[in-house]
Design a protein around this motif. Structure first.
Motif, PDB file in Angstrom:
ATOM      1  N   PRO A 172       0.832  -1.214   0.000  1.00  0.00           N
ATOM      2  CA  PRO A 172       0.000   0.000   0.000  1.00  0.00           C
ATOM      3  C   PRO A 172       0.864   1.261   0.000  1.00  0.00           C
ATOM      4  N   THR A 206       1.792   4.952   1.340  1.00  0.00           N
ATOM      5  CA  THR A 206       1.657   5.754   2.556  1.00  0.00           C
ATOM      6  C   THR A 206       0.842   7.016   2.289  1.00  0.00           C
ATOM      7  N   TYR A 221      -2.952   6.705   2.792  1.00  0.00           N
ATOM      8  CA  TYR A 221      -3.376   6.701   4.196  1.00  0.00           C
ATOM      9  C   TYR A 221      -3.232   8.089   4.811  1.00  0.00           C
ATOM     10  N   PHE A 276      -2.570   1.191   7.923  1.00  0.00           N
ATOM     11  CA  PHE A 276      -1.539   0.892   6.931  1.00  0.00           C
ATOM     12  C   PHE A 276      -0.856  -0.426   7.264  1.00  0.00           C
ATOM     13  N   LYS A 277      -0.530  -0.608   8.524  1.00  0.00           N
ATOM     14  CA  LYS A 277       0.147  -1.831   8.951  1.00  0.00           C
ATOM     15  C   LYS A 277      -0.717  -3.055   8.657  1.00  0.00           C
ATOM     16  N   ASN A 321      -0.639  -3.836   5.053  1.00  0.00           N
ATOM     17  CA  ASN A 321       0.715  -4.220   4.622  1.00  0.00           C
ATOM     18  C   ASN A 321       1.152  -5.526   5.293  1.00  0.00           C
ATOM     19  N   LEU A 334       5.296  -2.410   9.078  1.00  0.00           N
ATOM     20  CA  LEU A 334       5.327  -0.952   9.012  1.00  0.00           C
ATOM     21  C   LEU A 334       6.725  -0.511   9.407  1.00  0.00           C
ATOM     22  N   GLN A 349       7.966   4.696   7.016  1.00  0.00           N
ATOM     23  CA  GLN A 349       6.579   4.707   6.553  1.00  0.00           C
ATOM     24  C   GLN A 349       5.662   5.322   7.610  1.00  0.00           C
ATOM     25  N   ILE A 352       3.376   8.707   7.175  1.00  0.00           N
ATOM     26  CA  ILE A 352       1.932   8.695   7.407  1.00  0.00           C
ATOM     27  C   ILE A 352       1.554   9.740   8.456  1.00  0.00           C
TER      28      ILE A 352
END
Length: 174
Positions: free
Chosen positions: A6, A8, A11, A62-63, A66, A70, A74, A78
């Protein structure tokens, strides 16, 4: 870097927009209570808590997307991105508030500050006037937007450090 990883920026943008909208709602709430020009510890604390919450939520989301990974970098991207987008929206709305919704905001703010300084009793009337005049030189729309954006970047970085350290999880090397 995997192609499915994804971005950053997505997000930061999504959660920054949400933060900006929540900030506008908070500002309107303060306006409805006639507290929008007073500031103070409680207002700053609530704003920081809201910002930290969206930084953490953005990092966690995000984590999850992903595969549980993370990196520190990143996470910082974010967090700073969320703060910057939220700060841009907040600064622009602040200009709308002060120029259209309540054009007397700065007058009220300076009068409130004068009352607070007089009540403290540590400065003479002349010193208070001099201090307020100096403050007025920083009250231009350009200065307010510039300080708002710089503050968003600075505090976004500071507020992102601890969550980034806690949430980081590096992908194993192949």
């Amino acid at each position: 870097m995997e192609q499915n990883q994804p971005k950053t920026g997505k997000y930061a943008l999504n959660f920054g927009l949400i933060l900006g909208v929540i900030s506008i709602v908070f500002s309107l709430m303060l306006y409805s209570l006639d507290m929008h020009y007073q500031g103070g510890f409680a207002v700053i604390a609530v704003s920081l808590i809201i910002t930290i919450a969206f930084i953490i939520i953005g990092m966690v989301q995000f984590k999850k997307a992903n595969n549980g990974f993370l990196s520190f970098g990143q996470a910082l991207k974010i967090g700073i991105g969320i703060s910057l987008i939220g700060g841009i929206i907040g600064a622009l709305f602040n200009q709308v508030l002060m120029n259209f919704i309540d054009p007397d905001t700065m007058t009220k703010a300076f009068e409130y500050q004068r009352e607070q300084l007089m009540a403290a009793g540590q400065l003479t009337a002349e010193q208070i006037d001099a201090q307020l005049e100096m403050g007025k030189s920083f009250a231009t729309p350009v200065m307010q937007i510039a300080f708002g954006l710089l503050g968003s970047l600075f505090f976004g970085f500071i507020l992102s450090l601890v969550p980034a350290l806690i949430l980081k999880k590096s992908q194993p090397e192949d």
